[in-house]
Design a protein around this motif. Structure first.
Motif, PDB file in Angstrom:
ATOM      1  N   VAL A 563       0.725  -1.357   0.225  1.00  0.00           N
ATOM      2  CA  VAL A 563      -0.197  -0.036   0.153  1.00  0.00           C
ATOM      3  C   VAL A 563       0.960   0.919  -0.175  1.00  0.00           C
ATOM      4  O   VAL A 563       1.879   1.393   1.145  1.00  0.00           O
ATOM      5  CB  VAL A 563      -1.016   0.236   1.255  1.00  0.00           C
ATOM      6  CG1 VAL A 563      -1.915   1.551   1.375  1.00  0.00           C
ATOM      7  CG2 VAL A 563      -1.863  -0.955   1.574  1.00  0.00           C
ATOM      8  N   THR A 564       0.486   1.577  -0.650  1.00  0.00           N
ATOM      9  CA  THR A 564       1.632   3.196  -0.768  1.00  0.00           C
ATOM     10  C   THR A 564       0.490   4.200  -1.866  1.00  0.00           C
ATOM     11  O   THR A 564      -0.098   4.269  -1.724  1.00  0.00           O
ATOM     12  CB  THR A 564       2.575   3.640  -2.321  1.00  0.00           C
ATOM     13  OG1 THR A 564       2.084   3.577  -3.624  1.00  0.00           O
ATOM     14  CG2 THR A 564       3.641   1.869  -1.575  1.00  0.00           C
ATOM     15  N   LEU A 577      -7.656   4.946   0.119  1.00  0.00           N
ATOM     16  CA  LEU A 577      -6.997   3.557   0.837  1.00  0.00           C
ATOM     17  C   LEU A 577      -7.617   2.125   1.088  1.00  0.00           C
ATOM     18  O   LEU A 577      -6.999   0.688   0.781  1.00  0.00           O
ATOM     19  CB  LEU A 577      -6.800   4.839   1.437  1.00  0.00           C
ATOM     20  CG  LEU A 577      -5.811   4.271   3.259  1.00  0.00           C
ATOM     21  CD1 LEU A 577      -4.086   3.989   2.528  1.00  0.00           C
ATOM     22  CD2 LEU A 577      -5.184   4.816   4.341  1.00  0.00           C
ATOM     23  N   ALA A 578      -8.714   2.333   0.924  1.00  0.00           N
ATOM     24  CA  ALA A 578      -9.495   0.377   1.026  1.00  0.00           C
ATOM     25  C   ALA A 578      -8.729  -0.182  -0.196  1.00  0.00           C
ATOM     26  O   ALA A 578      -8.903  -0.907  -0.256  1.00  0.00           O
ATOM     27  CB  ALA A 578     -11.078   1.370   1.148  1.00  0.00           C
ATOM     28  N   ALA A 593       3.953   3.117   2.283  1.00  0.00           N
ATOM     29  CA  ALA A 593       3.942   4.593   2.174  1.00  0.00           C
ATOM     30  C   ALA A 593       4.389   5.237   3.137  1.00  0.00           C
ATOM     31  O   ALA A 593       5.135   4.593   3.726  1.00  0.00           O
ATOM     32  CB  ALA A 593       2.415   5.070   1.529  1.00  0.00           C
ATOM     33  N   ASP A 594       4.981   6.723   3.181  1.00  0.00           N
ATOM     34  CA  ASP A 594       4.893   7.703   4.125  1.00  0.00           C
ATOM     35  C   ASP A 594       4.973   7.893   5.036  1.00  0.00           C
ATOM     36  O   ASP A 594       3.885   8.670   4.743  1.00  0.00           O
ATOM     37  CB  ASP A 594       6.118   9.277   3.168  1.00  0.00           C
ATOM     38  CG  ASP A 594       6.930   9.428   4.108  1.00  0.00           C
ATOM     39  OD1 ASP A 594       6.867   9.393   6.197  1.00  0.00           O
ATOM     40  OD2 ASP A 594       7.431  10.913   3.711  1.00  0.00           O
ATOM     41  N   ILE A 595       4.928   6.717   5.846  1.00  0.00           N
ATOM     42  CA  ILE A 595       3.660   6.764   6.830  1.00  0.00           C
ATOM     43  C   ILE A 595       3.323   8.036   7.874  1.00  0.00           C
ATOM     44  O   ILE A 595       2.779   8.162   8.621  1.00  0.00           O
ATOM     45  CB  ILE A 595       3.215   5.359   7.799  1.00  0.00           C
ATOM     46  CG1 ILE A 595       3.747   5.037   8.700  1.00  0.00           C
ATOM     47  CG2 ILE A 595       2.206   4.208   6.560  1.00  0.00           C
ATOM     48  CD1 ILE A 595       4.768   3.368   8.508  1.00  0.00           C
ATOM     49  N   TRP A 598       0.665  10.564   7.347  1.00  0.00           N
ATOM     50  CA  TRP A 598      -1.120   9.634   7.475  1.00  0.00           C
ATOM     51  C   TRP A 598      -1.594  10.489   8.066  1.00  0.00           C
ATOM     52  O   TRP A 598      -0.698  10.289   9.361  1.00  0.00           O
ATOM     53  CB  TRP A 598      -0.345   8.432   6.978  1.00  0.00           C
ATOM     54  CG  TRP A 598      -0.983   7.539   6.135  1.00  0.00           C
ATOM     55  CD1 TRP A 598      -0.090   7.890   4.780  1.00  0.00           C
ATOM     56  CD2 TRP A 598      -0.806   6.033   6.112  1.00  0.00           C
ATOM     57  NE1 TRP A 598      -0.440   7.274   3.884  1.00  0.00           N
ATOM     58  CE2 TRP A 598      -0.372   5.723   4.622  1.00  0.00           C
ATOM     59  CE3 TRP A 598      -1.426   5.361   7.078  1.00  0.00           C
ATOM     60  CZ2 TRP A 598      -0.351   4.543   3.842  1.00  0.00           C
ATOM     61  CZ3 TRP A 598      -1.285   4.091   6.460  1.00  0.00           C
ATOM     62  CH2 TRP A 598      -1.166   3.578   5.121  1.00  0.00           C
ATOM     63  N   THR A 599      -2.566  10.785   7.637  1.00  0.00           N
ATOM     64  CA  THR A 599      -3.581  11.151   9.185  1.00  0.00           C
ATOM     65  C   THR A 599      -4.123  10.212  10.319  1.00  0.00           C
ATOM     66  O   THR A 599      -3.608   9.107  10.220  1.00  0.00           O
ATOM     67  CB  THR A 599      -4.936  12.049   8.147  1.00  0.00           C
ATOM     68  OG1 THR A 599      -5.659  10.642   8.252  1.00  0.00           O
ATOM     69  CG2 THR A 599      -4.611  13.300   7.254  1.00  0.00           C
ATOM     70  N   PRO A 600      -4.230  10.343  11.291  1.00  0.00           N
ATOM     71  CA  PRO A 600      -4.600   9.977  12.722  1.00  0.00           C
ATOM     72  C   PRO A 600      -6.087   9.293  11.825  1.00  0.00           C
ATOM     73  O   PRO A 600      -6.109   8.098  12.101  1.00  0.00           O
ATOM     74  CB  PRO A 600      -5.142  10.554  13.547  1.00  0.00           C
ATOM     75  CG  PRO A 600      -4.544  11.519  13.706  1.00  0.00           C
ATOM     76  CD  PRO A 600      -4.210  11.818  12.124  1.00  0.00           C
TER      77      PRO A 600
END
Length: 717
Positions: A563-564, A577-578, A593-595, A598-600
């Protein structure tokens, strides 16, 4: 002879079969039948004794009747062997329509021919031996169907019992004959970097179809896999071939005018012919042939069962959910940024953290460092083992990226051993990605690669290894070599030996095979590696097409998918994202991905998907796969049926446009499931379905702009 009920080999009563016109049609030896779960493969030596030929290949009992492959009529302007269903032919047998083996004597003479010597059956393996009385060349045609599969393995063992050397100008491994009375429909996979495993189809009425690689690896352009069907039955009987060879290769398909398509499979001899000295021998690569009565999807399941058998006990160990740092940091690796990523990954439920390229000395970009495999003390000031311990303290297994067969011109290793790379005397070396390639066939280079990897695994707490290979071989030479060498064969042989040694000494380590994406996927690597990295392209719709093709030739346990945040190179339509998670769950789930950004809310959603994946991954790994529709169709899903038959997992994706939904009348997309008993009852949440409904009507799903993928888990009620 073996009992046919055991699924191995047995010898039938004599049958009439194809021979030279006018010769005795009684078989000289055989026929022999090898049996799989739902397949049998029967061969015979005709009365003339000049070759082994196919009687039939298909479902059980197919040999009880006239052979669909035999031909005893006239062959104007050709020889009988050019039309016969020969299993393995020299150019004396098939001088005009394609030989599998071409042998030259020291004087340049060809046309080696042989006669039947003996047959042996032992442990489910059939060996039929022929010999040439002039040169002394002996050829053992070997067959085996592994238990629980519908795949016949074939290979040839050549021995020069004569007093003079021989040269193999062509050294294919097998010829497969497929009945195509209405013309051949071929399915193959083409591609390029970032666009691998593109499934394509071709109707071939006449002429020749050829795919292959000259790069020293299977390559991005084509997959060493081919499926053949009769053009009139695209959903019916299907035959497939695949090669267990990690070097240069070739597959050639050619129909004759009598309704038979012959497929030749084997090595492509990019370094010239193979020398076979007096007293010497060579075993040619294994070619596997598979059959299914259920079209390409059924053929895919036959390959999946076989590759699971190749994995053996390693399949019992769950493939971990991993995080790989490449897309987040690229070469700018340091302890702080890797630990920041690892902490978030652990919170999401990731199980393995892989540090990708950039961890070793001299590696700040793609111009240096390869060959000098020492952790950079500047990037890990507290020490590499202290860094790994911090990763492990988060509950994560530690993984590392390596590219051990490549070498940077600026490395210390190249300064010390410039003769270890492929090169031609007095010629410049061609750099690709600013790197050269080690001659792995050179014993000291092979020992360096093995000792480097073995040393890393012994010195550090490493549980995952991503073995990459980012450039093909361009120079066919070894500096200072006194004779011509089989560089391709030596490289592949030592590659496999190193894998085998690492497997033996470090059985707990998961190894991922990568080659700038999917350029090194073949059946030999499927036996050595735990997972494949199929492509560097992680864009959602691009990746959907890549994985659709991949699963036609490879089992889900080999499919590493991340997942990216990538948008894709060929289809940049946005997806949720799903969608990305459900897509990556089709095999072995990973995140790239650069997690940190990522938002909460995204992190919470990711943690939920990871938790759901862990609940179903045993079904993904071991389940029977049914491919529903495809990425170019409104229906696109994969169904996994658990081995006990009580659980169905369905991953589905919306492949069309996302605008306009809800404005006009529409009904849900239906996903017809496969392999279900009509009177079974299945439950999904509060909904129940009969097996008949799920098969004839299908599982309903309504796509919207906010709902473009779905994971269904159905339980037998």
């Amino acid at each position: 002879m073996s009992d046919p009920a055991t699924g191995n080999i047995y010898e039938r009563a004599a049958v009439r079969n194809a021979t030279d016109a006018g010769e005795d049609t009684a078989p000289l030896a055989g026929p022999w039948t090898l049996r799989g779960v739902a397949t049998e493969y029967t061969v015979v030596v005709p009365g003339h004794g000049r070759w082994l030929e196919l009687v039939s290949w298909g479902p059980p009992g197919v040999a009880h009747g006239p052979s669909p492959a035999s031909y005893t009529g006239p062959t104007p302007f050709l020889t009988a062997g050019d039309f016969a269903p020969v299993e393995y032919a020299t150019d004396a047998v098939r001088p005009f329509t394609g030989a599998d083996l071409v042998v030259e004597t020291a004087t340049g003479d060809r046309r080696v021919s042989w006669r039947y010597q003996q047959a042996e059956t032992d442990g489910g393996q059939l060996r039929v031996t022929f010999a040439d009385p002039v040169t002394g060349l002996r050829a053992a045609h070997c067959y085996r169907i592994p238990a629980g599969t519908d795949v016949v393995e074939r290979w040839v063992e050549l021995t020069n019992t004569g007093e003079a050397p021989l040269r193999l100008a062509r050294a294919g491994s097998a010829g497969f004959c497929v009945p195509t009375p209405h013309g051949a429909r071929l399915s193959y996979q083409w591609g390029q970097w970032a666009q691998e495993f593109q499934l394509a189809h071709l109707d071939l009425g006449h002429g020749q179809f050829s795919i292959g690689s000259s790069q020293g690896v299977p390559g991005h352009s084509f997959v060493p896999w081919l499926a053949v069907q009769d053009r009139a039955e695209p959903d019916g009987p299907t035959w497939g071939v695949a090669l267990a060879w990690t070097g240069s290769w070739q597959i050639v398909a050619e129909p004759d005018t009598g309704g038979l398509t012959r497929v030749r499979v084997g090595r492509r001899l990019v370094d010239g012919g193979l020398d076979l000295p007096a007293g010497g021998g060579i075993t040619l690569p294994v070619v596997a042939g598979a059959h299914s009565d259920a079209g390409l999807a059924g053929l895919a399941r036959a390959w999946h069962r076989y590759q699971r058998q190749l994995a053996g006990d390693r399949l019992d160990r769950a493939r971990p959910v991993l995080y790989n740092s490449w897309e987040a940091t690229e070469f700018a690796v340091d302890a702080d940024n890797q630990l920041a990523l690892a902490r978030i990954a652990a919170e999401l439920g990731v199980e393995t953290f892989v540090v990708d390229d950039g961890w070793f000395i001299g590696r700040h970009d793609d111009r240096g460092g390869l060959g000098d495999w020492t952790p950079d003390p500047v990037k890990f000031p507290a020490g590499f083992d202290a860094f790994i311990a911090q990763i492990r303290a988060l509950g994560l297994t530690f993984g590392l990226w390596v590219e051990p067969e490549s070498i940077s011109p600026a490395s210390r290793l190249y300064t010390e051993h410039p003769d270890w790379v492929y090169a031609i005397d007095d010629r410049p070396i061609t750099p690709i990605r600013n790197q050269y390639l080690l001659d792995l066939g050179r014993p000291e280079a092979a020992e360096f690669v093995h000792s480097t990897l073995d040393g890393l695994l012994r010195r550090h707490d490493i549980g995952y290894l991503k073995w990459d290979f980012n450039r093909p071989r361009t120079e066919s030479g070894r500096p200072g070599a006194a004779t011509r060498l089989d560089l391709d064969g030596a490289h592949v042989a030592n590659l496999h030996r190193i894998y085998a040694a690492l497997r033996r000494d470090h059985p707990h380590v998961t190894i991922e095979a990568c080659a700038a994406g999917g350029a090194r996927t073949d059946l030999a690597m499927a036996a050595h590696a735990d997972v494949f990295w199929p492509s560097d392209n992680t864009g959602p719709l691009d990746r959907l097409a890549i994985q659709h093709g991949f699963l036609h030739a490879n089992a889900p346990h080999l499919l590493s998918s991340w997942v990216t945040d990538a948008v894709g190179l060929f289809d940049q339509r946005p997806r949720s994202l799903a969608f990305r998670f459900v897509l990556a769950m089709a095999g072995v789930l990973g995140i790239g991905a650069d997690i940190r950004h990522w938002t909460p809310r995204q992190r919470a959603e990711a943690a939920s998907w990871i938790g759901r994946y862990k609940q179903i991954r045993e079904v993904i790994t071991h389940g029977e796969v049914h491919l529903i529709g495809g990425p170019d169709q409104p229906r696109c899903a994969v169904q996994y049926t658990a081995p006990d038959g009580d659980t169905l997992v369905v991953l589905a994706w919306h492949t069309g446009r996302l605008d306009g939904h809800g404005l006009l009348p529409s009904r849900p997309v239906r996903l017809p499931l496969r392999g279900l008993a009509t009177d079974d009852t299945w439950r999904h949440g509060d909904d129940t379905y009969s097996g008949s409904h799920l098969t004839a009507v299908g599982l309903p799903v309504r796509w919207t702009a906010d709902h473009d993928a779905e994971l269904f888990v159905l339980r037998r009620a």
